[in-house]
Design a protein around this motif. Structure first.
Motif, short mmCIF file in Angstrom:
data_model
loop_
_atom_site.label_atom_id
_atom_site.label_comp_id
_atom_site.label_asym_id
_atom_site.label_seq_id
_atom_site.Cartn_x
_atom_site.Cartn_y
_atom_site.Cartn_z
N MET A 18 48.00 47.30 58.76
CA MET A 18 47.39 46.38 57.84
C MET A 18 47.85 46.74 56.42
SD MET A 18 43.33 46.04 57.06
CE MET A 18 43.11 44.31 57.32
N LYS A 19 48.12 45.74 55.62
CA LYS A 19 48.54 45.96 54.24
C LYS A 19 47.35 46.49 53.43
CE LYS A 19 52.67 43.78 54.15
NZ LYS A 19 53.84 44.58 54.09
N ARG A 20 47.64 47.41 52.52
CA ARG A 20 46.58 48.01 51.70
C ARG A 20 45.87 46.95 50.86
NH1 ARG A 20 45.79 50.25 46.54
NH2 ARG A 20 44.45 52.09 46.61
N VAL A 21 46.62 46.01 50.29
CA VAL A 21 46.01 44.98 49.45
C VAL A 21 45.05 44.11 50.25
CG1 VAL A 21 47.79 44.91 47.68
CG2 VAL A 21 48.01 43.47 49.68
N ASP A 22 45.38 43.84 51.52
CA ASP A 22 44.48 43.05 52.37
C ASP A 22 43.18 43.81 52.63
OD1 ASP A 22 46.35 41.01 52.49
OD2 ASP A 22 47.25 41.77 54.34
N LEU A 23 43.28 45.11 52.87
CA LEU A 23 42.09 45.92 53.09
C LEU A 23 41.24 45.98 51.82
CD1 LEU A 23 40.35 47.78 54.84
CD2 LEU A 23 41.80 49.68 54.11
N ILE A 24 41.87 46.14 50.67
CA ILE A 24 41.14 46.18 49.39
C ILE A 24 40.42 44.85 49.16
CG2 ILE A 24 41.39 46.35 46.88
CD1 ILE A 24 41.96 49.03 47.99
N ARG A 25 41.10 43.72 49.45
CA ARG A 25 40.45 42.41 49.29
C ARG A 25 39.23 42.30 50.19
NH1 ARG A 25 45.94 39.58 49.63
NH2 ARG A 25 46.61 39.60 47.48
N HIS A 26 39.35 42.77 51.43
CA HIS A 26 38.24 42.72 52.37
C HIS A 26 37.07 43.59 51.88
CE1 HIS A 26 35.99 42.69 56.10
NE2 HIS A 26 35.99 44.02 56.07
N ILE A 27 37.39 44.79 51.41
CA ILE A 27 36.36 45.71 50.93
C ILE A 27 35.62 45.10 49.73
CG2 ILE A 27 36.02 47.93 49.74
CD1 ILE A 27 38.25 49.06 51.57
N GLU A 28 36.36 44.57 48.78
CA GLU A 28 35.74 44.00 47.58
C GLU A 28 34.97 42.71 47.90
OE1 GLU A 28 38.94 43.82 44.73
OE2 GLU A 28 38.67 45.94 44.21
N ALA A 29 35.47 41.92 48.84
CA ALA A 29 34.77 40.70 49.24
C ALA A 29 33.46 41.02 49.97
CB ALA A 29 35.66 39.85 50.14
N SER A 30 33.38 42.22 50.54
CA SER A 30 32.17 42.64 51.25
C SER A 30 31.13 43.26 50.33
CB SER A 30 32.54 43.63 52.36
OG SER A 30 33.39 43.02 53.29
N GLY A 31 31.38 43.26 49.04
CA GLY A 31 30.40 43.74 48.09
C GLY A 31 30.61 45.17 47.61
N CYS A 32 31.70 45.80 48.02
CA CYS A 32 31.97 47.16 47.58
C CYS A 32 32.71 47.11 46.24
CB CYS A 32 32.81 47.90 48.61
SG CYS A 32 31.96 48.08 50.19
N ALA A 33 32.61 48.22 45.50
CA ALA A 33 33.20 48.27 44.17
C ALA A 33 34.09 49.49 44.02
CB ALA A 33 32.10 48.29 43.11
N PHE A 34 35.09 49.35 43.17
CA PHE A 34 35.98 50.45 42.82
C PHE A 34 35.16 51.50 42.07
CE2 PHE A 34 38.43 52.29 39.32
CZ PHE A 34 39.43 52.94 40.02
N LEU A 35 35.29 52.77 42.47
CA LEU A 35 34.58 53.84 41.79
C LEU A 35 35.51 54.65 40.90
CD1 LEU A 35 31.88 55.37 41.47
CD2 LEU A 35 32.56 56.78 43.40
N ARG A 36 36.60 55.16 41.48
CA ARG A 36 37.55 55.96 40.70
C ARG A 36 38.85 56.14 41.47
NH1 ARG A 36 37.89 61.25 42.64
NH2 ARG A 36 36.29 61.75 44.13
N GLU A 37 39.86 56.63 40.76
CA GLU A 37 41.13 56.98 41.37
C GLU A 37 41.15 58.48 41.60
OE1 GLU A 37 43.64 55.11 42.40
OE2 GLU A 37 43.09 53.20 41.53
#
Length: 79
Positions: free
Chosen positions: A1-20
């Motif tokens: 799975m592409k990383r960008v697709d996983l990030i889109r799914h995570i953010e669409a599910s209500g999760c938020a970026f915390l830190r790098e």
């Protein structure tokens, strides 16, 4: 799975970026108070993607959300 697709799914599910981190990006699910890291690779193994979603307590990518008890399902609407 592409990383960008996983990030889109995570953010669409209500999760938020915390830190790098050093080699990972950290996401948090504020409603469940869960944290998980996403590696910075172009491709992420399906098993790793499922593990990340389980840690964040969100639906796995590619699966539809199951209706809760008492909610009508789409199958009943199509008849």
């Amino acid at each position: 799975m592409k990383r960008v697709d996983l990030i889109r799914h995570i953010e669409a599910s209500g999760c938020a970026f915390l830190r790098e981190g050093g080699r990972h990006t950290v996401y948090v699910n504020p409603t469940a108070r869960k944290v998980s890291t996403v590696p910075r690779h172009r491709e992420i193994n399906e098993f790793m993607a499922k593990k990340i979603c389980r840690e964040l307590e969100i639906d796995e990518p590619g699966k539809e959300k199951k209706p809760a008890k008492g909610e009508p399902s789409d199958a009943a609407d199509s008849q």
